[in-house]
Scaffold this motif. Structure first.
Motif: not given
Ligand code: HEM
Ligand code: HEM
Lengths: 125, 155
Positions: A53-66, A122-125
């Motif tokens: 579940v935490i892994g599914s948060y690790k994307n740019p959309i959730m990053g902006l949500g955070e 979030v966006f860095g490699g």
């Protein structure tokens, strides 16, 4: 007499809009917290369930949500301290407007610094 | 421009259309008001450190996984930290939402149901969160399979 008295703390202008923002951010944080405790409780289901579940948060959309969530909390926190100063500091009501600009200024500084760090993660490699 | 004067807040008498209960509740509303301010000050520290450790320090949000939580809750300081944060934030948030329900819901029955849902959610989340902190097992054995991590004993 005018229907809208000048100089009330909560009616019209900065005093009212900061109260509206305080109310909205408070509710947003509350609903986040309900979900946050639920997803953290997955550590009691299994390590795999939590990581999935935490892994599914690790994307740019959730990053902006955070980013939005932290923005809400930082505003609510700083403005909450302003409300406390208005209530307990003798000169608080007199300087409530100046203190709001202080809140906005501190919010900007905090959020710029935080965005640089968080967006790099979030966006860095 | 003249410095605006601000009237003393309404205290004691509240006009009937804003009254939400017939009977006096003693000092409850004043204590709730005070609690919002005291808990707010403590929450600033608790939450800012929480966000610093979990979003900024180390690898930021990318560093969060089961092992990260295990590392934190191995230390009683962070267990107590999270426990106090859980209770204060939930009680502060619940009282705030209670105020908002009182402001906008005008029918007695609507207020009753909204608050019933609110208080139920609060109890469930506080109990669940507290149990999670204190029953956490960093090396669980699930269906006979032991969790593999460098901090766990080899099976
Ligand atoms: C996006 C921002 C956030 C992230 C990434 C995050 C992450 C985490 C993580 C990884 C844990 C597990 C234990 C620990 O690390 O201490 C946790 C627990 C917790 N967090 Fe957060 N958190 C965030 C924001 C917040 C906020 C804003 C609050 C308060 C309103 C909060 C309140 C809590 C509480 C009460 C717990 C303990 C949960 C329990 O009892 O099971 N967190 N958080
Ligand atoms: C970060 C530290 C925090 C501070 C300094 C703070 C401060 C305050 C203060 C002083 C009030 C009362 C405002 C008034 O009576 O006009 C308040 C209201 C409120 N707070 Fe917080 N708070 C904090 C964190 C939180 C958290 C974590 C939540 C959610 C779980 C939350 C949700 C609320 C809500 C829903 C209200 C009611 C708003 C209203 O009645 O308009 N606050 N906060």
């Amino acid at each position: 007499m005018s229907k809208t008295p000048a100089g009330t703390l909560y009616r019209g202008r900065e005093g009212m809009w900061s109260w509206v923002a305080h109310r909205i951010t408070g509710v947003v944080i509350f609903f986040f917290l309900l979900v946050h405790v639920l997803d953290t409780s997955l550590v009691r289901v299994s390590p795999e369930a939590y990581d999935a579940v935490i892994g599914s948060y690790k994307n740019p959309i959730m990053g902006l949500g955070e980013l939005g969530l932290v923005g809400a909390i930082v505003f609510h926190a700083f403005n909450g301290l302003r409300v406390i100063l208005i209530d307990f500091w003798k000169k608080g009501p007199k300087y409530q407007r100046q203190m709001l600009w202080g809140v906005v200024g501190l919010w900007l500084v905090t959020m710029i610094a935080f965005s640089i760090r968080h967006l790099a993660v979030v966006f860095g490699g | 421009m003249a410095v605006p004067t601000i009237d003393a807040p309404r205290s004691g008498r509240v006009s009937p259309q804003y009254k939400r209960t017939g009977t006096s509740k003693g000092n409850f509303e004043m204590l709730a008001w005070l609690f919002m301010r005291v808990s707010g000050i403590v929450l600033v520290v608790l939450i800012f450190v929480h966000l610093w450790l979990n979003l900024i320090d180390g690898d930021g949000i990318k560093g969060i996984d089961f092992g990260f939580v295990a590392g934190k809750w191995a230390d009683p300081v962070w267990q107590i930290w999270d426990l106090v944060m859980l209770w204060l934030a939930m009680l502060h948030g619940t009282n705030g939402v209670r105020t908002i329900i009182n402001d906008y819901a005008e029918k007695d029955s609507t207020r009753f149901w909204l608050k019933s849902v609110l208080y139920s959610a609060t109890v469930v989340i506080i109990v669940l969160g507290t149990l999670v902190i204190f029953t956490f097992d960093p090396c669980p054995v699930i269906d006979g399979v032991a969790h593999v991590a460098d901090y766990c004993p080899a099976p």
